[in-house]
Design a protein around this motif. Structure first.
Motif, short mmCIF file in Angstrom:
data_model
loop_
_atom_site.label_atom_id
_atom_site.label_comp_id
_atom_site.label_asym_id
_atom_site.label_seq_id
_atom_site.Cartn_x
_atom_site.Cartn_y
_atom_site.Cartn_z
N MET A 65 1.03 -1.22 -0.04
CA MET A 65 -0.07 -0.08 -0.15
C MET A 65 0.99 1.21 0.01
SD MET A 65 -3.11 1.10 2.68
CE MET A 65 -4.14 2.33 2.01
N TRP A 66 0.58 2.18 -0.73
CA TRP A 66 1.09 3.44 -0.88
C TRP A 66 0.73 4.43 0.31
CZ3 TRP A 66 -1.09 8.26 -2.10
CH2 TRP A 66 -0.14 9.55 -2.40
N LYS A 67 1.28 5.24 1.04
CA LYS A 67 0.68 6.04 1.88
C LYS A 67 1.45 7.60 1.53
CE LYS A 67 -1.60 4.58 5.19
NZ LYS A 67 -3.16 5.23 5.55
N GLY A 68 0.79 8.55 1.38
CA GLY A 68 1.25 9.88 1.22
C GLY A 68 1.29 10.69 2.22
N GLU A 69 2.23 11.85 2.31
CA GLU A 69 2.38 12.60 3.53
C GLU A 69 1.40 13.21 4.31
OE1 GLU A 69 5.49 15.57 2.67
OE2 GLU A 69 6.69 14.01 1.58
N ASN A 70 0.25 13.38 3.22
CA ASN A 70 -1.10 14.06 4.18
C ASN A 70 -2.07 13.06 4.18
OD1 ASN A 70 -1.91 13.05 1.37
ND2 ASN A 70 -2.88 14.88 0.65
N GLY A 71 -1.78 11.76 4.30
CA GLY A 71 -2.77 10.72 5.02
C GLY A 71 -3.34 9.94 3.89
N ALA A 72 -3.35 10.47 2.53
CA ALA A 72 -3.91 9.84 1.37
C ALA A 72 -3.13 8.34 1.15
CB ALA A 72 -3.63 10.58 -0.04
N GLY A 73 -3.83 7.53 0.47
CA GLY A 73 -3.39 6.22 0.68
C GLY A 73 -3.99 5.67 -0.92
N ALA A 74 -3.24 4.46 -1.36
CA ALA A 74 -3.90 3.85 -2.48
C ALA A 74 -3.19 2.43 -2.31
CB ALA A 74 -3.00 4.54 -3.97
N ASP A 75 -3.82 1.42 -3.02
CA ASP A 75 -3.68 -0.16 -3.12
C ASP A 75 -4.10 -0.68 -4.15
OD1 ASP A 75 -2.68 -2.27 -1.76
OD2 ASP A 75 -3.88 -2.36 -0.04
N VAL A 76 -3.78 -1.86 -4.60
CA VAL A 76 -4.30 -2.82 -5.50
C VAL A 76 -5.02 -3.82 -4.42
CG1 VAL A 76 -3.99 -4.26 -7.41
CG2 VAL A 76 -2.60 -2.15 -7.30
N VAL A 77 -6.14 -4.23 -4.90
CA VAL A 77 -6.76 -4.94 -4.05
C VAL A 77 -7.56 -6.28 -5.17
CG1 VAL A 77 -8.92 -5.49 -2.48
CG2 VAL A 77 -7.74 -3.30 -2.36
N GLU A 78 -7.28 -7.52 -4.67
CA GLU A 78 -7.79 -8.58 -5.63
C GLU A 78 -8.81 -9.27 -4.66
OE1 GLU A 78 -4.90 -10.67 -7.68
OE2 GLU A 78 -3.43 -9.30 -7.50
N PHE A 79 -9.91 -9.55 -5.40
CA PHE A 79 -11.01 -10.51 -4.81
C PHE A 79 -10.93 -11.87 -5.54
CE2 PHE A 79 -12.77 -6.50 -2.96
CZ PHE A 79 -13.28 -6.70 -1.61
N GLY A 80 -10.72 -12.93 -4.92
CA GLY A 80 -11.11 -13.93 -5.76
C GLY A 80 -12.64 -14.32 -6.12
N PRO A 81 -12.82 -15.31 -6.97
CA PRO A 81 -14.13 -15.64 -7.16
C PRO A 81 -15.23 -16.00 -6.17
CG PRO A 81 -12.71 -16.59 -8.83
CD PRO A 81 -11.83 -16.12 -7.60
N GLY A 82 -16.16 -15.46 -5.74
CA GLY A 82 -17.00 -15.51 -4.56
C GLY A 82 -16.56 -15.02 -3.33
N SER A 83 -15.70 -14.02 -3.45
CA SER A 83 -15.27 -13.15 -2.22
C SER A 83 -16.30 -12.32 -1.77
CB SER A 83 -13.87 -12.72 -2.36
OG SER A 83 -12.92 -13.53 -2.78
N CYS A 84 -16.37 -12.07 -0.45
CA CYS A 84 -17.45 -10.90 0.06
C CYS A 84 -16.67 -10.53 1.10
CB CYS A 84 -18.76 -11.87 0.25
SG CYS A 84 -19.95 -10.37 0.85
N TRP A 85 -16.74 -9.10 1.27
CA TRP A 85 -16.14 -8.18 2.66
C TRP A 85 -17.22 -8.76 3.66
CZ3 TRP A 85 -12.15 -5.12 2.71
CH2 TRP A 85 -11.93 -4.03 3.81
N GLN A 86 -16.59 -9.11 4.88
CA GLN A 86 -17.58 -9.31 5.94
C GLN A 86 -17.93 -7.89 6.65
OE1 GLN A 86 -18.31 -12.20 6.92
NE2 GLN A 86 -17.21 -12.85 4.98
N GLY A 87 -19.31 -7.50 6.85
CA GLY A 87 -19.67 -6.42 7.22
C GLY A 87 -19.47 -5.37 6.10
N LYS A 88 -20.45 -3.96 6.73
CA LYS A 88 -20.09 -2.95 5.91
C LYS A 88 -18.57 -2.34 5.82
CE LYS A 88 -25.09 -1.50 6.94
NZ LYS A 88 -25.84 -0.55 7.50
N ASP A 89 -18.26 -1.82 4.65
CA ASP A 89 -17.17 -1.15 4.37
C ASP A 89 -17.59 0.42 4.49
OD1 ASP A 89 -14.62 0.02 3.94
OD2 ASP A 89 -14.79 -0.52 1.60
N VAL A 90 -17.45 1.19 5.65
CA VAL A 90 -17.79 2.57 5.76
C VAL A 90 -16.68 3.45 5.29
CG1 VAL A 90 -18.75 4.32 7.58
CG2 VAL A 90 -19.37 1.80 7.77
N HIS A 91 -16.83 4.40 4.57
CA HIS A 91 -15.90 5.32 4.14
C HIS A 91 -15.54 6.38 5.23
CE1 HIS A 91 -17.26 3.32 0.47
NE2 HIS A 91 -16.19 2.81 0.88
N GLU A 92 -14.66 6.34 5.72
CA GLU A 92 -14.30 7.46 6.97
C GLU A 92 -12.92 7.35 7.20
OE1 GLU A 92 -16.16 5.71 10.39
OE2 GLU A 92 -17.91 6.83 10.10
#
Length: 79
Positions: free
Chosen positions: A1-28
């Motif tokens: 994961m890349w992190k910028g000086e101001n707190g920004a971040g970037a990442d490459v995320v891979e989901f396999g077939p049938g994958s599901c996040w556990q719970g809600k992904d809240v944007h905060e």
């Protein structure tokens, strides 16, 4: 994961077939921006094929998943 000086971040995320996040992904504390590199991403409501760009405002939520598998580029402009 890349992190910028101001707190920004970037990442490459891979989901396999049938994958599901556990719970809600809240944007905060800030928004989340997603580019679907390959496959089909589903946010719990809608399918997004490769080439889609999704902007999720701060405070919004989704349940990331993929029936087929996918690769995402995820950017957090405010951390």
């Amino acid at each position: 994961m890349w992190k910028g000086e101001n707190g920004a971040g970037a990442d490459v995320v891979e989901f396999g077939p049938g994958s599901c996040w556990q719970g809600k992904d809240v944007h905060e504390p800030g928004p989340e921006e997603v580019y679907v590199v390959s496959g089909v991403f589903n946010d719990g409501f809608k399918d997004y094929p490769a080439g889609s760009f999704i902007h999720a405002p701060a405070g919004s939520w989704h349940i990331p998943q993929s029936r087929t598998g996918c690769t995402l580029f995820v950017f957090y402009p405010e951390g």
